[in-house]
Scaffold this active site. Structure first.
Site: not given
Ligand code: NAP
Length: 303
Positions: A11, A165, A87, A33-34
């Site tokens: 996101i 989610d 969120k 970010s890691r």
């Molecule tokens: P994501 O792709 O998994 O990205 C989250 C990032 O957070 C990871 O790339 C990771 O980056 C970092 N991170 C740090 N600690 C972590 C851990 N323990 N486990 C996993 N990742 C960790 O997730 P996302 O889809 O962007 O979602 C993140 C948030 O945005 C959520 O709350 C979600 O509800 C919200 N959101 C998502 C969407 C969607 O469509 N995907 C839409 C709206 C809102 P590093 O490894 O580089 O630290």
């Protein structure tokens, strides 16, 4: 104002980075970010190091999954910076209450965002419903987790919320547009045998509103809310971006392109006014679903 973005995953890259690039209010000055990076922006893996190196960064926007988010959020507020949260705003309600209190003590802004509330049809839906009595309705929120959350195992871990989610987006709209508070009365949660969080859920609310949330949707994706009232029918589709009243389009068009620019504009406004915005109503409904929900074990799920 300079802002940092934490949790450079799907996101952050899909929505936050483009919204910040186009914003007249914000400059993306660092990332935390890691693994994730944004080209041309200083990258950090440790939040305290980032905050110490950049006293000029006035705000931090957190896009980490909910469980690891609290420690980072506390660090931001302890450093006296404004805080914006994707969120859901935390893994638990108590966490968010604690962050709210910290922000108030520090005299900084905290904004718990609900991007779906910025969808194009939502404000007009809320206006239309004001003064009407809702007599029933149906939420259908069905999407393919493999497409929208590829490889995100955290989403099925404890605290990851599973199908809530995306489902919480529907609840963020519902709680925003209903003229009276929503109250959950029953829930069924389908939990894959190898996971901790539901892959599907069915919810009942007082007043005859039901919700069907499913992460296993193939083909067309559905993010719809239909409500019946004593003064006509309302339908929000495309995640709140298209509003129809009695089957006639009233407002909106496809896509979520405007939601994140609107969130960052609101954040700028909150900071300018020294205000905060934290509404936990959608998260309360999810917590209630986990409290009341009857669990069924369903087929294992792997990405
Ligand atoms: P994501 O792709 O998994 O990205 C989250 C990032 O957070 C990871 O790339 C990771 O980056 C970092 N991170 C740090 N600690 C972590 C851990 N323990 N486990 C996993 N990742 C960790 O997730 P996302 O889809 O962007 O979602 C993140 C948030 O945005 C959520 O709350 C979600 O509800 C919200 N959101 C998502 C969407 C969607 O469509 N995907 C839409 C709206 C809102 P590093 O490894 O580089 O630290």
């Amino acid at each position: 104002m300079k802002i940092a973005l934490a949790g450079i995953g799907k996101i952050a890259l899909d929505q936050h980075v483009p919204a910040l690039a186009a914003s007249p209010d914000w400059t993306l000055a660092a990332t935390l970010s890691r693994h994730g990076r944004v080209e041309g922006v200083p990258a950090f893996a440790d939040i305290d190091a980032m905050l110490a190196a950049h006293p000029d960064i006035g705000a931090v926007s957190l896009c980490l999954p909910p469980v690891p988010r609290f420690d980072a959020a506390q660090a931001v507020l302890r450093a006296g910076r404004h805080l914006m949260l994707e969120k859901p705003p935390g893994a638990t309600l108590a966490e968010v209450h604690a962050l709210q209190a910290m922000a108030a003590d520090a005299g900084v802004t905290i904004f718990a965002t609900w991007h779906s509330r910025m969808a194009l049809g939502v404000a007009a839906a809320r206006d239309w419903l004001a003064g009407r009595r809702v007599t029933g309705g149906r939420i259908t929120w069905r999407e393919d987790v493999r497409h929208w959350h590829p490889g995100q195992d955290w989403i099925f871990e404890a605290g990851g919320m599973g199908v809530f989610d995306p489902g919480i987006n529907a609840l963020s709209i519902l709680t925003h547009i209903l003229p009276t508070p929503a109250r959950l009365t029953a829930a069924e949660l389908d939990i894959p045998a190898n996971r901790q969080a539901p892959i599907a859920a069915r919810l009942d609310f007082a007043g005859g509103i039901t919700a069907d949330l499913d992460f296993r949707q193939q083909g067309p994706q559905t993010w719809d809310i239909a409500l019946e009232t004593d003064g006509g029918r309302l339908a929000l589709s495309q995640g709140g971006n298209l509003l129809e009243i009695d089957d006639r389009p009233v407002q909106g068009r496809g896509g979520i392109a405007g939601e994140y620019p609107a969130l960052y504009a609101r954040m700028a406004d909150l900071v300018a006014r020294g205000a905060s915005d934290v509404d936990l109503a959608p998260m309360v409904l999810v917590a209630d679903a986990f409290t009341l929900g009857r669990r069924a074990t369903v087929a294992s799920f792997d990405f």
